[in-house]
Structures are given as structure tokens and as C-alpha cells.
Design a protein around this motif. Structure first.
Motif, mmCIF file in Angstrom:
data_model
loop_
_atom_site.group_PDB
_atom_site.id
_atom_site.type_symbol
_atom_site.label_atom_id
_atom_site.label_comp_id
_atom_site.label_asym_id
_atom_site.label_seq_id
_atom_site.Cartn_x
_atom_site.Cartn_y
_atom_site.Cartn_z
ATOM 1 N N VAL A 21 -12.376 4.504 5.470
ATOM 2 C CA VAL A 21 -12.049 3.159 5.122
ATOM 3 C C VAL A 21 -12.225 3.388 3.911
ATOM 4 C CG1 VAL A 21 -11.691 1.017 4.758
ATOM 5 C CG2 VAL A 21 -11.164 1.264 7.249
ATOM 6 N N ALA A 22 -13.215 4.071 3.617
ATOM 7 C CA ALA A 22 -14.082 4.688 2.439
ATOM 8 C C ALA A 22 -13.235 4.956 1.222
ATOM 9 C CB ALA A 22 -15.666 4.783 2.677
ATOM 10 N N VAL A 23 -12.803 6.463 2.160
ATOM 11 C CA VAL A 23 -11.980 7.325 1.206
ATOM 12 C C VAL A 23 -10.589 6.818 1.215
ATOM 13 C CG1 VAL A 23 -11.084 9.565 2.031
ATOM 14 C CG2 VAL A 23 -13.520 9.099 2.554
ATOM 15 N N LEU A 24 -10.386 6.260 1.981
ATOM 16 C CA LEU A 24 -8.908 5.588 1.378
ATOM 17 C C LEU A 24 -9.306 4.758 0.705
ATOM 18 C CD1 LEU A 24 -7.631 5.047 4.773
ATOM 19 C CD2 LEU A 24 -6.671 6.148 2.894
ATOM 20 N N ARG A 25 -10.172 3.778 0.261
ATOM 21 C CA ARG A 25 -10.471 3.233 -0.804
ATOM 22 C C ARG A 25 -10.912 4.020 -2.135
ATOM 23 N NH1 ARG A 25 -14.476 0.720 1.362
ATOM 24 N NH2 ARG A 25 -16.237 1.057 0.580
ATOM 25 N N ASP A 26 -11.689 4.353 -1.937
ATOM 26 C CA ASP A 26 -12.425 5.325 -3.380
ATOM 27 C C ASP A 26 -11.021 5.724 -4.333
ATOM 28 O OD1 ASP A 26 -14.322 4.421 -2.559
ATOM 29 O OD2 ASP A 26 -15.037 6.412 -1.982
ATOM 30 N N HIS A 27 -9.656 6.183 -3.560
ATOM 31 C CA HIS A 27 -8.574 7.272 -3.977
ATOM 32 C C HIS A 27 -7.240 6.121 -3.465
ATOM 33 C CE1 HIS A 27 -11.136 10.906 -4.112
ATOM 34 N NE2 HIS A 27 -11.316 10.552 -2.609
ATOM 35 N N ALA A 28 -7.600 5.256 -3.593
ATOM 36 C CA ALA A 28 -6.624 4.118 -3.412
ATOM 37 C C ALA A 28 -5.357 3.964 -4.718
ATOM 38 C CB ALA A 28 -6.739 2.816 -3.410
ATOM 39 N N LYS A 29 -6.276 4.196 -5.659
ATOM 40 C CA LYS A 29 -5.301 4.492 -7.239
ATOM 41 C C LYS A 29 -4.091 5.584 -7.111
ATOM 42 C CE LYS A 29 -6.786 0.642 -9.375
ATOM 43 N NZ LYS A 29 -6.141 -0.624 -9.282
ATOM 44 N N THR A 30 -4.969 7.215 -6.785
ATOM 45 C CA THR A 30 -3.771 8.314 -6.560
ATOM 46 C C THR A 30 -3.468 8.721 -5.007
ATOM 47 O OG1 THR A 30 -5.826 9.681 -6.174
ATOM 48 C CG2 THR A 30 -5.628 8.785 -8.957
ATOM 49 N N LEU A 31 -3.965 8.078 -3.758
ATOM 50 C CA LEU A 31 -2.609 8.819 -3.069
ATOM 51 C C LEU A 31 -1.308 7.722 -3.301
ATOM 52 C CD1 LEU A 31 -5.341 7.234 -0.369
ATOM 53 C CD2 LEU A 31 -4.821 9.648 -0.843
ATOM 54 N N GLU A 32 -0.737 8.851 -2.790
ATOM 55 C CA GLU A 32 0.729 8.992 -2.352
ATOM 56 C C GLU A 32 1.590 8.941 -1.164
ATOM 57 O OE1 GLU A 32 3.097 11.999 -4.988
ATOM 58 O OE2 GLU A 32 1.354 10.893 -7.023
ATOM 59 N N TYR A 33 0.357 9.883 -0.169
ATOM 60 C CA TYR A 33 0.529 10.365 1.463
ATOM 61 C C TYR A 33 -0.518 9.968 2.054
ATOM 62 C CZ TYR A 33 3.461 13.398 5.232
ATOM 63 O OH TYR A 33 3.371 14.320 6.166
ATOM 64 N N ILE A 34 0.470 8.796 3.269
ATOM 65 C CA ILE A 34 -1.274 8.982 4.098
ATOM 66 C C ILE A 34 -0.848 9.116 5.611
ATOM 67 C CG2 ILE A 34 -2.519 7.093 4.775
ATOM 68 C CD1 ILE A 34 -3.033 5.629 2.312
ATOM 69 N N ASP A 35 -1.502 9.486 6.264
ATOM 70 C CA ASP A 35 -0.965 10.315 7.661
ATOM 71 C C ASP A 35 -1.856 10.003 8.547
ATOM 72 O OD1 ASP A 35 -0.523 10.727 10.382
ATOM 73 O OD2 ASP A 35 0.826 12.615 9.565
ATOM 74 N N ILE A 36 -2.219 8.821 9.327
ATOM 75 C CA ILE A 36 -3.377 8.454 9.903
ATOM 76 C C ILE A 36 -2.796 8.199 11.870
ATOM 77 C CG2 ILE A 36 -5.479 6.622 9.975
ATOM 78 C CD1 ILE A 36 -5.215 5.735 7.936
ATOM 79 N N PHE A 37 -3.908 9.444 12.898
ATOM 80 C CA PHE A 37 -3.710 9.098 14.032
ATOM 81 C C PHE A 37 -4.208 8.727 14.801
ATOM 82 C CE2 PHE A 37 -4.299 11.457 18.156
ATOM 83 C CZ PHE A 37 -2.969 10.480 18.924
ATOM 84 N N PHE A 38 -4.087 7.913 14.855
ATOM 85 C CA PHE A 38 -5.220 6.735 15.972
ATOM 86 C C PHE A 38 -5.501 7.029 17.328
ATOM 87 C CE2 PHE A 38 -3.400 3.701 12.140
ATOM 88 C CZ PHE A 38 -4.794 3.282 12.281
#
Length: 625
Positions: free
Chosen positions: A259-276
């Protein structure tokens, strides 16, 4: 070895010439300079309104004759060639380069060569290393894959040579991170696939890749401590990269850091793939804060074991201004009709692809959501949504004629009826991919005839285990007059388990010159004569499955390998008439073979077959016996 643009199969001249004919039918060539002059509009109207037109001058007659002259496409300037080639797929480019020296030179340009990928294995490492050391290499090392390798000095020295050129690196079954460290200063994309054990537990140092834009970690078996270590290196205080693409597996151990990595790069992230892989905690506020700043998000994939509270929080937190064009919610058992309607309202004008596989709570009440998206949606997957009916689907995506949707996947949607499916096929005008696996009640000879009538642009058709289809649906009889030969551009066909088909389909129906992938598994009424006819009717096949076709024998396998010049993968599992002779046929005639699946064959000595393959064909990517 090396770039697959340079190592494709043997050319088929007639097939490649047809590629040119598809690119352009007619072009005019002027053998001398032609001057184009515009007549005044007043003069045009005067000539049109006059009762009699004056005879044309010999000069004008000559110009009309010149324009009608047809010219071969190879006379076009290179700029037009490059423009047309930019629309071709990677496989088409590989085939195009075999047409002529002119095509070869164009495909070898950097613009297209960068699409190729060099695969490094233990079998070709030494040869590629020598090639790079001894002469200027024409291979492009921007994209490389390290496959089935171990740490070695030879690999270390090779990566020192080509490392600065690498932009995209994929590591598959290769725990060689120690060799990679310090060799690739310009790396932008790193993919870790199916790597289980690392040598000496040495992970990769992500801080060295100052230009990193994408990180994909698909190593499900990878040690959790090492994956956590890689995530920590992506934190902003430790790494100043601008991450745009992230694929990772969620576990209880890495939830806080992810979650911290997602928050740190939130402004630039264009593609997110998370498997729970497991259910997350009920605390959703950190996730909301992370996704709430992703104004550039265009692709969102959430799959696995995620509860409704978190799924709802994430979808509601993503800003409405985010240009979301692809949403994949595979396996989200908690997705409701109401939440889907919210998504449809929020991204009505941007969403192009929607994957709802295994979203089992969706039912007929999702009509409004589908109808709201039907004007923009190009790809829809509703496989295993078993509460969905054909009437609801028809009202949702085709209440009026739909020219937008190109891909429709309805595997195991068992409540679709024949009448609704037939009406759906009539109203969808631009399908390229259609999957109806195990829709047994709906897929009949009538439905197949309508597919052949209206869906002539299909490139992929899957009708696995549709047991109501018979030869009539493929051949074009008086009752069902449209044959599958109308689908001239079909490239992939799956008939697995269609047990009522006979040899007539192979001999008279499957005349498909573009067909590359064909599955005929578990079809009991196909005989060697039909298979022999198939090798002439569909000569471009590259992947073939005849598993559990009991009439397949050694001579049939030999005919496959001799006549399918491009055959790269074959599945002959559970074909009880086969012996070790089939392996000898593969070794003798299968020059392009990279994959062999031959399991559960009692008459074949598997140990001896494996020894022969390892000795004479060590370059094969996959062998299952």
C-alpha cells in the motif's frame, strides 16, 4: 538462436505472396509525370448542365488510360511500406520478411527489430556470446529473456557485453540475479516470472535501475522475504524512479509495504495488477488514500480473494477523471450488480475492456450496466457467470445493432438459449474473437451457420464441448447454407470435445488458409484420411492438438510434420496407437518444433523418448511425456 525475427520457420512462397495481396489490391503508376489540374467549379457546373459534351482531347484520353494501369505493391515508396507495416502484428512481420529482400530490409529496421525478443538459454548462451564478441551483431538486445539458466561466469561476461542495450528484461526459471546486478544501467522494464529459488538467497538490487518504469513479479513461489525486500526498495525515500506499471502478489506479510508503494507512486502509476492470494484486512483507509491520487490510471486488474468492502472502496476511490480503459475483476466473487452499475456510470466514456470472469453474483439485473457501456466497450468477458441469461445479455449489449464490440467471451454461461444467441450474432457486426465453450444448449448447427453468415471477420472461434454441432453446421447444407469456409481470415479454432463431427469437416469444411491454431482433442470420429486432407486444406497451422483422437497413428504424425511446414507445437497425448516411431518422425521432420506434449501413451517408452529429444533437440522449450 537469437531474435525470433531472424529465426523463423521455412518460407511458404504462396502464403507470403498472399500477404502482399491483402495489403493492397490496386495502385496506379504513372510512367511519366502527370500534372493534376483543378477545373473551376463554375466550369464544372457548365459542363454538367450542357446538352452535349465536347469530345475529349487525345491528351485527356491518354491520362485516363495511364490512371488505370495497375502496379505491383513492391513499386511503392518505402514511406508507404513503413506506414502499412506499422499496422501488422509481430507474427505477420516475421512472415513478411520472407517475401523478398526488399521486405527483409524493411523489417530489419530498428523500428521493427525492437519488437523482437532474444531468448537466452543454456543451449544458445555460448553461441550468442561468441556471435557478439566476434562480429558486429545485427540482433537487437533491447528485449531479452533469461530462461532456464544458472549463475555462471559465461553469463556474467555476456551480460557485460549487451547489458547497456537492454531496456526490457524477463527472468524465467533463472535464479541469476547476482549476474544481473550492475550490468543493465538503462533497464526500464523488469519481469520476474516463475522463478522459485535464488542462488545464495541474493535478490536483485532495484535501486540500480534509475530509469525503471515497470516492475512485474509473477514469482508466486518466490520467497516472501525476498519479495518484501524488493517492494521496500521501491519506496520513494529509497528509490526515485517514476513507476508507471506494477504487478505484484498480495499477502498478509506485504500488505503495509504494498500500500505504501502504491501511495508513493500514485501520481505516475498507469497500470496496476494485484493478485490477492489471501483476503486482506478490513482496514480500507490506506487503500483509499493510495488509489485516491491515481488520476492517470488506465488499466486496473484486481483478481483473487478480495472482499466486497475493499473492492468497493478501491473502485470508489479512483478519481472519475482517471482515463480507465481496461478493468479486470477476474475471480471477484463479491462483485454485485449495483457496484458494476456504479463502475459503468463512472467510466461510461472511457472503458474499452471489461473482464468479469467468475463474478458469480452477477445476474439479469446487470442489464443496465452493460447497456450503459455498450456504446464504448470493445472487449467483454463474462465467462462462468452462470446466473446470466441470453435475454439479459441481448438486452445489455445488443438492444440495438452494435458495431463497437470486437471480443466476446461467454465460456460456461450455461443459461444462454439458442434463440438469444442467434439474435446476438445477427446484431453484433464487428466481432473478431468469440468464445462459447460449453454453451451446449445454445450452440447448434443453426447458430454455427449464423456465425459463418454474419461474423466473417472472426479471427478466433472457440466452441469447445458444444456437442450439438454436427457436420451440417460447418459444410453449408440447404437447411444451413453458410459454411465455415466463409471465415477466410480465421486464425484460431477450438473444436475440442465436439464429438459429433466426422471426417467430412476435415475434408470439405476446414479449407482455411489463414488458420494457425487448431484444437481437435477428444473428437472420436476423425480418421487418418481426414487428417491427411486437413494438411492440404489448412497448410499454415503452427499449433495443433489432437489429444485423445484414438485414430491418430505414427503415419498421421509423420504427415502432420511433413506437410505442416510451420508446425511449432503439437499435443498428441492419450493417442494409444502411437509408438516411439512418432518421436523419430518429430526428430526427422519437425524442424521448427519448440513444444511437444505426449502424455499417457502406453505404447511409447517415455524414458527413451526423453533421451532422444534431449540429445538431438535440446533447444525445444517444453517437452511433456
Amino acid at each position: 538462436m537469437g531474435n525470433s525475427l531472424l529465426t523463423c520457420g521455412k518460407p511458404s512462397q504462396r502464403r507470403e505472396r498472399r500477404i502482399l495481396q491483402r495489403l493492397s489490391n490496386t495502385y496506379a503508376q504513372a510512367h511519366r509525370k502527370i500534372e493534376f489540374r483543378m477545373l473551376p467549379l463554375l466550369g464544372l457546373s457548365r459542363n454538367k448542365g450542357s446538352s452535349g459534351s465536347p469530345p475529349r482531347s487525345p491528351e485527356k484520353k491518354d491520362r485516363r488510360t495511364v490512371r488505370k494501369i495497375q502496379v505491383p505493391i513492391d513499386m511503392l515508396p518505402n514511406e508507404m511500406w513503413l506506414e502499412v507495416m506499422s499496422y501488422l502484428s509481430y507474427n505477420d512481420l516475421k512472415q513478411l520478411r520472407m517475401v523478398s529482400w526488399h521486405c527483409r530490409e524493411l523489417v530489419n529496421r530498428r523500428k521493427f527489430m525492437s519488437q523482437g525478443k532474444v531468448i537466452i538459454t543454456r543451449h544458445n548462451l555460448a553461441a550468442i556470446k561468441d556471435h557478439v564478441e566476434n562480429a558486429p551483431s545485427k540482433l537487437s538486445f533491447e528485449r531479452i529473456e533469461l530462461r532456464n539458466l544458472k549463475q555462471s561466469p559465461k553469463l556474467d561476461s555476456f551480460l557485460k557485453l549487451v547489458g547497456p542495450d537492454v531496456r526490457h528484461l524477463q527472468v524465467s526459471h533463472a535464479p541469476v540475479f547476482r549476474n544481473i546486478n550492475g550490468k543493465m544501467p538503462n533497464l526500464k522494464v523488469l519481469t520476474i516470472a516463475a522463478t522459485t529459488v535464488l542462488d545464495d538467497n541474493i535478490g536483485i538490487n532495484l535501486k540500480q535501475f534509475i530509469n525503471l518504469e515497470a516492475f512485474e513479479c509473477d514469482g508466486v513461489s518466490l520467497d516472501s522475504a525476498l519479495k518484501l525486500s524488493m517492494l521496500l526498495q521501491l519506496r520513494k525515500p529509497a528509490n526515485k524512479v517514476q513507476l508507471r506499471h506494477l504487478q505484484f502478489e498480495f499477502t498478509h506479510d506485504n500488505e503495509e509495504v504494498l500500500v505504501a508503494v502504491l501511495r508513493d507512486h500514485a501520481k505516475t502509476l498507469e497500470y496496476i495488477d494485484i493478485f490477492f492470494s489471501c483476503s486482506p484486512s478490513v482496514e480500507t483507509l490506506p487503500w483509499c488514500l493510495a488509489f485516491g491520487s491515481m488520476s492517470n490510471l488506465s488499466v486496473l486488474k484486481l483478481s483473487g480473494n478480495c472482499h466486497l468492502l475493499l473492492l468497493e472502496s478501491i473502485l470508489m476511490s479512483v478519481p472519475a477523471v482517471a482515463p480507465l480503459r481496461q478493468l479486470d475483476l477476474t475471480g471477484m466473487l463479491s462483485l454485485t450488480n449495483e457496484l458494476l452499475l456504479y463502475v459503468a456510470s463512472k467510466w461510461e466514456f472511457t472503458l474499452k475492456s471489461l473482464d468479469l470472469m467468475f463474478c458469480v453474483q452477477l445476474n439479469c439485473a446487470c442489464i443496465d450496466a452493460l447497456r450503459q457501456l455498450s456504446g464504448q466497450l470493445k472487449c467483454l468477458t463474462m465467462a462462468y457467470c452462470r446466473e446470466l441469461t441470453g435475454v439479459a445479455l441481448l438486452k445489455g449489449i445488443a438492444h440495438t445493432p452494435n458495431y463497437i464490440i470486437q471480443e466476446l467471451h461467454l465460456e460456461e454461461v450455461c443459461f444462454i438459449d439458442e434463440e438469444s444467441l442467434c439474435e446476438l450474432l445477427v446484431r453484433l457486426y464487428n466481432l473478431r474473437r468469440l468464445s462459447l465453450d460449453n454453451c451446449r444448449q445454445a450452440v447448434t448447427d443453426r447458430a454455427m451457420s449464423l456465425i459463418c453468415k454474419y461474423q466473417t471477420g472472426l479471427r478466433q472461434l472457440n466452441i469447445e464441448y458444444c456437442i450439438k454441432i454436427t457436420d451440417k453446421g460447418f459444410l453449408g447444407t440447404p437447411d444451413f447454407p453458410y459454411a465455415i469456409t466463409r471465415l477466410r481470415g480465421l486464425r484460431e479454432l477450438n473444436l475440442r470435445g465436439c464429438k459429433n463431427l466426422t471426417d467430412r469437416v476435415l475434408k470439405e469444411a476446414l479449407i482455411l488458409p489463414e488458420l494457425r491454431i487448431l484444437s481437435l482433442g477428444y473428437c472420436s470420429f476423425f480418421y487418418p484420411e481426414g487428417f491427411e486432407a486437413l494438411t492440404h486444406n489448412a497448410p499454415a497451422i503452427e499449433t495443433l492438438c489432437v489429444a485423445s483422437c484414438m485414430k491418430v497413428d505414427d503415419d498421421t504424425v509423420r504427415n502432420f510434420l511433413r506437410n505442416f511446414k510451420r508446425l511449432r507445437s503439437i499435443n498428441i497425448s492419450n493417442c494409444m496407437r502411437l509408438t516411439l516411431q512418432s518421436i523419430h518422425h518429430i526428430l526427422r521432420h519437425g524442424h521448427n518444433m519448440v513444444e511437444l506434449i505426449a502424455c499417457s501413451i502406453d505404447g511409447m517408452d517415455q524414458e527413451q523418448a526423453m533421451r532422444l529429444l534431449e540429445k538431438q533437440r535440446p533447444q525445444m522449450k517444453q517437452v511433456l511425456l
